[in-house]
Design a protein around this motif. Structure first.
Motif, PDB file in Angstrom:
ATOM      1  N   ASP A   1      45.043  28.591  34.311  1.00  0.00           N
ATOM      2  CA  ASP A   1      46.134  28.511  33.349  1.00  0.00           C
ATOM      3  C   ASP A   1      46.485  29.911  32.854  1.00  0.00           C
ATOM      4  N   ALA A   2      47.484  29.989  31.983  1.00  0.00           N
ATOM      5  CA  ALA A   2      47.977  31.299  31.547  1.00  0.00           C
ATOM      6  C   ALA A   2      46.894  32.113  30.843  1.00  0.00           C
ATOM      7  N   SER A   3      46.045  31.445  30.064  1.00  0.00           N
ATOM      8  CA  SER A   3      44.996  32.170  29.344  1.00  0.00           C
ATOM      9  C   SER A   3      43.968  32.744  30.306  1.00  0.00           C
ATOM     10  N   ALA A   4      43.563  31.925  31.288  1.00  0.00           N
ATOM     11  CA  ALA A   4      42.595  32.404  32.272  1.00  0.00           C
ATOM     12  C   ALA A   4      43.194  33.533  33.108  1.00  0.00           C
ATOM     13  N   GLN A   5      44.469  33.396  33.450  1.00  0.00           N
ATOM     14  CA  GLN A   5      45.113  34.437  34.238  1.00  0.00           C
ATOM     15  C   GLN A   5      45.171  35.744  33.467  1.00  0.00           C
ATOM     16  N   ALA A   6      45.389  35.652  32.152  1.00  0.00           N
ATOM     17  CA  ALA A   6      45.414  36.862  31.324  1.00  0.00           C
ATOM     18  C   ALA A   6      44.059  37.562  31.337  1.00  0.00           C
ATOM     19  N   VAL A   7      42.987  36.779  31.353  1.00  0.00           N
ATOM     20  CA  VAL A   7      41.640  37.360  31.428  1.00  0.00           C
ATOM     21  C   VAL A   7      41.450  38.067  32.762  1.00  0.00           C
ATOM     22  N   PHE A   8      41.893  37.419  33.848  1.00  0.00           N
ATOM     23  CA  PHE A   8      41.771  38.044  35.172  1.00  0.00           C
ATOM     24  C   PHE A   8      42.584  39.334  35.238  1.00  0.00           C
ATOM     25  N   ASP A   9      43.799  39.286  34.695  1.00  0.00           N
ATOM     26  CA  ASP A   9      44.665  40.473  34.719  1.00  0.00           C
ATOM     27  C   ASP A   9      44.032  41.625  33.945  1.00  0.00           C
ATOM     28  N   GLN A  10      43.428  41.287  32.794  1.00  0.00           N
ATOM     29  CA  GLN A  10      42.769  42.323  32.012  1.00  0.00           C
ATOM     30  C   GLN A  10      41.588  42.909  32.775  1.00  0.00           C
ATOM     31  N   GLY A  11      40.851  42.067  33.483  1.00  0.00           N
ATOM     32  CA  GLY A  11      39.740  42.551  34.288  1.00  0.00           C
ATOM     33  C   GLY A  11      40.191  43.527  35.356  1.00  0.00           C
ATOM     34  N   ARG A  12      41.316  43.220  35.980  1.00  0.00           N
ATOM     35  CA  ARG A  12      41.839  44.133  36.996  1.00  0.00           C
ATOM     36  C   ARG A  12      42.279  45.459  36.380  1.00  0.00           C
ATOM     37  N   GLU A  13      42.871  45.380  35.183  1.00  0.00           N
ATOM     38  CA  GLU A  13      43.293  46.610  34.512  1.00  0.00           C
ATOM     39  C   GLU A  13      42.084  47.476  34.165  1.00  0.00           C
ATOM     40  N   VAL A  14      41.017  46.846  33.675  1.00  0.00           N
ATOM     41  CA  VAL A  14      39.793  47.586  33.364  1.00  0.00           C
ATOM     42  C   VAL A  14      39.210  48.192  34.636  1.00  0.00           C
ATOM     43  N   GLY A  15      39.233  47.423  35.722  1.00  0.00           N
ATOM     44  CA  GLY A  15      38.708  47.936  36.983  1.00  0.00           C
ATOM     45  C   GLY A  15      39.467  49.151  37.484  1.00  0.00           C
ATOM     46  N   ARG A  16      40.792  49.109  37.351  1.00  0.00           N
ATOM     47  CA  ARG A  16      41.594  50.262  37.779  1.00  0.00           C
ATOM     48  C   ARG A  16      41.286  51.488  36.929  1.00  0.00           C
ATOM     49  N   LEU A  17      41.106  51.261  35.619  1.00  0.00           N
ATOM     50  CA  LEU A  17      40.802  52.396  34.745  1.00  0.00           C
ATOM     51  C   LEU A  17      39.440  52.991  35.092  1.00  0.00           C
ATOM     52  N   ALA A  18      38.483  52.148  35.413  1.00  0.00           N
ATOM     53  CA  ALA A  18      37.136  52.638  35.744  1.00  0.00           C
ATOM     54  C   ALA A  18      37.138  53.497  36.998  1.00  0.00           C
ATOM     55  N   GLN A  19      38.110  53.312  37.856  1.00  0.00           N
ATOM     56  CA  GLN A  19      38.193  54.152  39.055  1.00  0.00           C
ATOM     57  C   GLN A  19      38.372  55.625  38.699  1.00  0.00           C
ATOM     58  N   ARG A  20      38.897  55.882  37.495  1.00  0.00           N
ATOM     59  CA  ARG A  20      39.075  57.265  37.059  1.00  0.00           C
ATOM     60  C   ARG A  20      37.738  57.963  36.778  1.00  0.00           C
ATOM     61  N   LEU A  21      36.645  57.201  36.740  1.00  0.00           N
ATOM     62  CA  LEU A  21      35.331  57.827  36.632  1.00  0.00           C
ATOM     63  C   LEU A  21      35.040  58.686  37.860  1.00  0.00           C
ATOM     64  N   PHE A  22      35.732  58.367  38.948  1.00  0.00           N
ATOM     65  CA  PHE A  22      35.553  59.099  40.211  1.00  0.00           C
ATOM     66  C   PHE A  22      36.934  59.490  40.732  1.00  0.00           C
ATOM     67  N   PRO A  23      37.504  60.546  40.172  1.00  0.00           N
ATOM     68  CA  PRO A  23      38.910  60.874  40.445  1.00  0.00           C
ATOM     69  C   PRO A  23      39.213  61.222  41.894  1.00  0.00           C
ATOM     70  N   ASP A  24      38.223  61.543  42.701  1.00  0.00           N
ATOM     71  CA  ASP A  24      38.491  61.871  44.098  1.00  0.00           C
ATOM     72  C   ASP A  24      38.287  60.665  45.013  1.00  0.00           C
ATOM     73  N   GLY A  25      38.282  59.471  44.415  1.00  0.00           N
ATOM     74  CA  GLY A  25      38.015  58.269  45.190  1.00  0.00           C
ATOM     75  C   GLY A  25      39.187  57.798  46.029  1.00  0.00           C
ATOM     76  N   ILE A  26      38.883  56.898  46.968  1.00  0.00           N
ATOM     77  CA  ILE A  26      39.880  56.275  47.838  1.00  0.00           C
ATOM     78  C   ILE A  26      39.927  54.791  47.502  1.00  0.00           C
ATOM     79  N   ASP A  27      41.138  54.257  47.300  1.00  0.00           N
ATOM     80  CA  ASP A  27      41.302  52.829  47.003  1.00  0.00           C
ATOM     81  C   ASP A  27      41.773  52.128  48.273  1.00  0.00           C
ATOM     82  N   VAL A  28      40.961  51.222  48.796  1.00  0.00           N
ATOM     83  CA  VAL A  28      41.351  50.490  50.007  1.00  0.00           C
ATOM     84  C   VAL A  28      41.644  49.025  49.690  1.00  0.00           C
ATOM     85  N   GLY A  29      41.878  48.706  48.424  1.00  0.00           N
ATOM     86  CA  GLY A  29      42.027  47.309  48.009  1.00  0.00           C
ATOM     87  C   GLY A  29      43.378  46.708  48.242  1.00  0.00           C
ATOM     88  N   HIS A  30      44.356  47.463  48.746  1.00  0.00           N
ATOM     89  CA  HIS A  30      45.703  46.916  48.860  1.00  0.00           C
ATOM     90  C   HIS A  30      45.840  45.907  49.989  1.00  0.00           C
TER      91      HIS A  30
END
Length: 490
Positions: free
Chosen positions: A33-62
């Motif tokens: 539902d919309a509430s659960a989806q919002a939680v998932f979306d927030q998790g993805r946003e946090v995950g993307r931000l955490a990638q900045r811990l390693f600024p020379d990283g490669i993202d192959v998730g697309h």
């Protein structure tokens, strides 16, 4: 052999029935539902931000929807010996996507799992252990497993400091202890998936732990409206009753020990009449000093703080509704505030509320600790409001109290003392016709139309629905107090 991914592994740990449906009757599992989806979306946003811990990283998730393509891209990326985000690996019977994989030395790797939470929960360790098992089976030399989660003591000051926002906890030892269980679990899950018929699994605490199961409503369809699970603070005892075939409150044996409040619940179900302690309710009503101000806040609390001087998940007010009643039974006047724009709303919120509340009369809220906590925190950031907040808190009266104490209890509440249950039980009116019907949705919708890419028309439509919802909370409190007066009069 079916390929078990991380999501289905965790489902299988929670319930074999859910796992079986995931592979054999997938169409029966409802979409989030919309509430659960919002939680998932927030998790993805946090995950993307955490990638900045390693600024020379490669993202192959697309290419994550195409498993074979994701694995091929991962094999290519790790040859560079750089941090790799969303790396995907498969073994003979399972697959895993790793948030961040960091090279160590010549041939070893550290695995980082990112969570939009503020602690290292057991379910996260199971999650990481499964990933380590898959990676090692795929030939990856995993040295350490690190859980990355949010430090709720972090306070934003300018651009988000990812090193300050995240905690990095080495969970290698705990994960290693779970690896044998992972192997056994995968073997068991393969057997469950291969069954011709769905396994029978009785309802139990696992239906909501660690997460509410998407099949919950289907599995609990046989549970009656006034079930033993609605008894306040019944806990695991409810499942003990259910194991003996006792689901309805009316069938509880008379020698089964209930607390005084649970006994009230049983009696109102048996009689069909509400319970009322007239003296206690009247004493509560006598505390009200007119003009009475019925107040409710809406707040946002994202994992990644949006404004300076805010912390992760901190409740930041963006809206209030206020109904002011000059005398009992009088038509209330309505005041409201709804933030406009993407800036920190707290100063404007506090200025508007101070002007609207005046300095006389009771302030009625539902669950006072929340509103008081929000005001206290605002005054810490805006110290010029502190004397006023201290005066306001002395005027606050919690409308939740007579229901929490069971001074009044209606069978239609079904064990809940929230305003969402109390209002319709007492007044016959609720939130059914409103598009937004609860606070989580209100916060998510405000975030979506304020910080997301939406049209002006959509933004204005949602803001109007937010006004309707918050206004119903305070209007409903007026109705509840009037209904209590009627109940006392009998």
């Amino acid at each position: 052999m079916p390929n078990i991914d991380k999501t289905n592994y965790l489902r299988g740990c929670q319930c074999s029935k859910l796992l079986w449906h995931s592979f054999n009757r997938r169409e029966t599992i409802p979409a989030p539902d919309a509430s659960a989806q919002a939680v998932f979306d927030q998790g993805r946003e946090v995950g993307r931000l955490a990638q900045r811990l390693f600024p020379d990283g490669i993202d192959v998730g697309h290419n994550f929807c195409d498993l074979d393509r994701a694995v091929a891209l991962t094999k290519e990326a790790i040859q560079s010996r750089r941090p790799t985000c969303e790396a995907t690996f498969t073994s003979a019977d399972a697959s895993a996507r790793v948030d961040i994989l960091v090279p160590v030395g010549v041939d070893r790797w550290d695995l980082y799992e990112v969570k939009s939470s503020t602690s290292a929960k057991v379910v996260y360790l199971n999650d990481v252990a499964f990933q380590v098992r898959v990676l090692r089976d795929a030939g990856v030399n995993v040295r350490r497993a690190i859980l990355v989660y949010i430090d709720n003591g972090y306070v934003r000051d300018g651009v988000v400091d990812v090193d300050g926002l995240f905690v990095q906890q080495d969970v290698t030892d705990a994960v290693d202890e779970l690896l044998a269980d992972v192997e056994d679990n995968i073997d068991r899950m393969q057997e469950v998936i291969a069954l011709d018929q769905c396994p029978e699994v009785a309802i139990g605490p696992h239906c909501d732990k660690p997460y509410t199961c998407p099949l919950h409503d289907q599995c609990w369809a046989h549970v009656p409206e006034h079930s033993v699970f609605t008894l306040v603070r019944i806990g695991a005892k409810a499942f003990k009753l259910a194991e003996h075939g006792i689901l309805d409150i009316q069938r509880i044996p008379h020698d089964f020990k209930l607390t005084p409040r649970q006994e009230i619940q049983r009696q109102v179900v048996l009689t069909g009449e509400p319970h009322i302690d007239r003296a206690a309710v009247q004493a509560f009503l006598d505390r009200l000093k007119y003009p009475v101000h019925y107040l409710d806040f809406e707040t946002l609390g994202p994992a990644i703080p949006l404004f300076d001087n805010t912390s992760p998940f901190e409740a930041v007010p963006f809206q209030y509704s206020l109904h002011i009643q000059q005398a009992a039974g009088a038509e209330p006047a309505h005041h409201m505030y709804l933030a406009d724009g993407t800036g920190d709303p707290r100063r404007e919120f506090m200025e508007s509320l101070r002007a609207a509340l005046g300095d006389k009369g009771s302030i009625i809220v539902y669950n006072a600790s929340f509103e008081k906590g929000v005001l206290t925190r605002c005054a810490e950031v805006l110290p010029e409001f502190k004397p006023w907040v201290n005066r306001v808190k002395r005027r606050v009266i919690d409308l939740h109290l007579p229901f929490k104490r069971f001074d009044y209890y209606h069978p239609a509440q079904r064990g809940s003392t929230s305003i969402k249950a109390v209002m319709p039980a007492l007044t016959g009116r609720g939130y059914e016709e409103l598009e937004i019907q609860e606070g989580g949705t209100a916060s998510n919708e405000f975030m979506r139309v304020t910080f997301g890419n939406v049209t002006d028309a959509e933004r204005q439509r949602v803001l109007s629905r937010l006004e309707d919802y918050c206004g119903r909370d305070t209007e409903g409190m007026v109705w509840i107090v009037e209904a209590l007066r009627e109940a006392v009069r009998g």
